[in-house]
Design an enzyme around this catalytic site. Structure first.
Site, PDB file in Angstrom:
ATOM      1  N   THR A  41       0.824   3.060   0.754  1.00  0.00           N
ATOM      2  CA  THR A  41       1.392   3.819   1.868  1.00  0.00           C
ATOM      3  C   THR A  41       2.898   3.589   1.880  1.00  0.00           C
ATOM      4  O   THR A  41       3.390   2.559   1.392  1.00  0.00           O
ATOM      5  CB  THR A  41       0.774   3.402   3.217  1.00  0.00           C
ATOM      6  N   VAL A  43       5.620   3.143   4.223  1.00  0.00           N
ATOM      7  CA  VAL A  43       6.362   2.084   4.924  1.00  0.00           C
ATOM      8  C   VAL A  43       5.999   0.714   4.367  1.00  0.00           C
ATOM      9  O   VAL A  43       6.865  -0.149   4.170  1.00  0.00           O
ATOM     10  CB  VAL A  43       6.113   2.152   6.444  1.00  0.00           C
ATOM     11  N   CYS A  44       4.717   0.511   4.095  1.00  0.00           N
ATOM     12  CA  CYS A  44       4.276  -0.778   3.545  1.00  0.00           C
ATOM     13  C   CYS A  44       4.949  -1.063   2.203  1.00  0.00           C
ATOM     14  O   CYS A  44       5.317  -2.210   1.905  1.00  0.00           O
ATOM     15  CB  CYS A  44       2.760  -0.792   3.369  1.00  0.00           C
ATOM     16  N   THR A  45       5.110  -0.038   1.400  1.00  0.00           N
ATOM     17  CA  THR A  45       5.753  -0.214   0.091  1.00  0.00           C
ATOM     18  C   THR A  45       7.210  -0.637   0.267  1.00  0.00           C
ATOM     19  O   THR A  45       7.701  -1.520  -0.449  1.00  0.00           O
ATOM     20  CB  THR A  45       5.666   1.088  -0.714  1.00  0.00           C
ATOM     21  N   LEU A  48       7.111  -4.521   1.547  1.00  0.00           N
ATOM     22  CA  LEU A  48       6.804  -5.529   0.540  1.00  0.00           C
ATOM     23  C   LEU A  48       7.842  -5.528  -0.574  1.00  0.00           C
ATOM     24  O   LEU A  48       8.137  -6.574  -1.159  1.00  0.00           O
ATOM     25  CB  LEU A  48       5.392  -5.340  -0.009  1.00  0.00           C
TER      26      LEU A  48
END
Length: 218
Positions: A41, A43-45, A48
């Site tokens: 997804t 935003v998660c990318t 992290l």
């Protein structure tokens, strides 16, 4: 739910680096456990990927990193290639990601976002941050909704404050960064403070109370 000052649960979990037991993994370090809603997804990318770039900064602070979402290890490993590419980094992924496909940890630690659900209808994890001290106690926690990416520079600042105030009788004011003046804690008397700090500045206030005491002697 875990409250500030509680010993953080010593859970066992499968991760991208194998099975861990949290307290053994933390060891004598500080640790940051942060959850994200889902692999693959946007935003998660970005989050992290940002942490990948900041790993050296966390290491300077003797702080380990571990991520978590409601996806399994194979998904984490495949997605981590995208994260590394986004971050412009090479080599192995630099911190473990927990498999919480059962949602057991997300539920027990209060990390479920009721407004965000996967295609099957199950709720996803929110963007939680837990800072754990070497004594295995929870030092700080932050919860963000899935729609808001975190500022990991702020989390580094938070760790700087936690590590300083753990050993000095000071508190950090709004927008503080290392090197800026800090507040002398109000529980110290004037005489006690004078013994600990060579230079103290006291702000004069309408109330005449001398509680705004700052020092750079730390």
């Amino acid at each position: 739910m875990v409250n500030l000052g509680d010993v953080f649960p010593n859970f066992e979990a499968d991760t991208t680096v194998g099975k861990i037991k949290l307290h053994d993994w933390v060891g004598n370090s500080w640790a940051v456990l942060f959850s994200h809603p889902r692999d693959f997804t946007p935003v998660c990318t970005t989050e992290l990927g940002r942490v990948v770039k900041l790993v050296p900064e966390f290491e300077k602070r003797n702080s380990k990193l571990i991520a978590l979402s409601c996806d399994d290890v194979p998904s984490h490993k495949e997605w981590s290639k995208d994260v590394m590419s986004y971050a412009g980094a090479k080599g192995d992924f630099p911190y473990p990601i927990i498999d919480d496909s059962s949602r057991k940890l997300a539920v027990s630690l209060g990390m479920v976002d009721p407004d965000e659900k996967c295609p099957s209808g199950n709720p996803l994890t929110c963007r939680a941050v837990f800072v754990i001290g070497p004594d295995k106690k929870l030092k700080a926690s932050i919860l963000y909704p899935a729609t808001t990416g975190r500022n990991f520079d702020e989390i580094l600042r938070l760790i700087d404050s936690l590590q300083l105030t753990a050993v000095k009788k000071v508190a950090t004011p709004a927008d503080w960064k290392p090197g800026m003046p800090v507040m002398v804690v109000p529980t110290l008397s004037k005489d006690e403070a004078a013994k600990l700090f060579k230079k103290i500045e006291t702000k004069q206030l309408p109330s005449k109370q001398e509680y705004l005491r700052t020092t750079t002697d730390y």
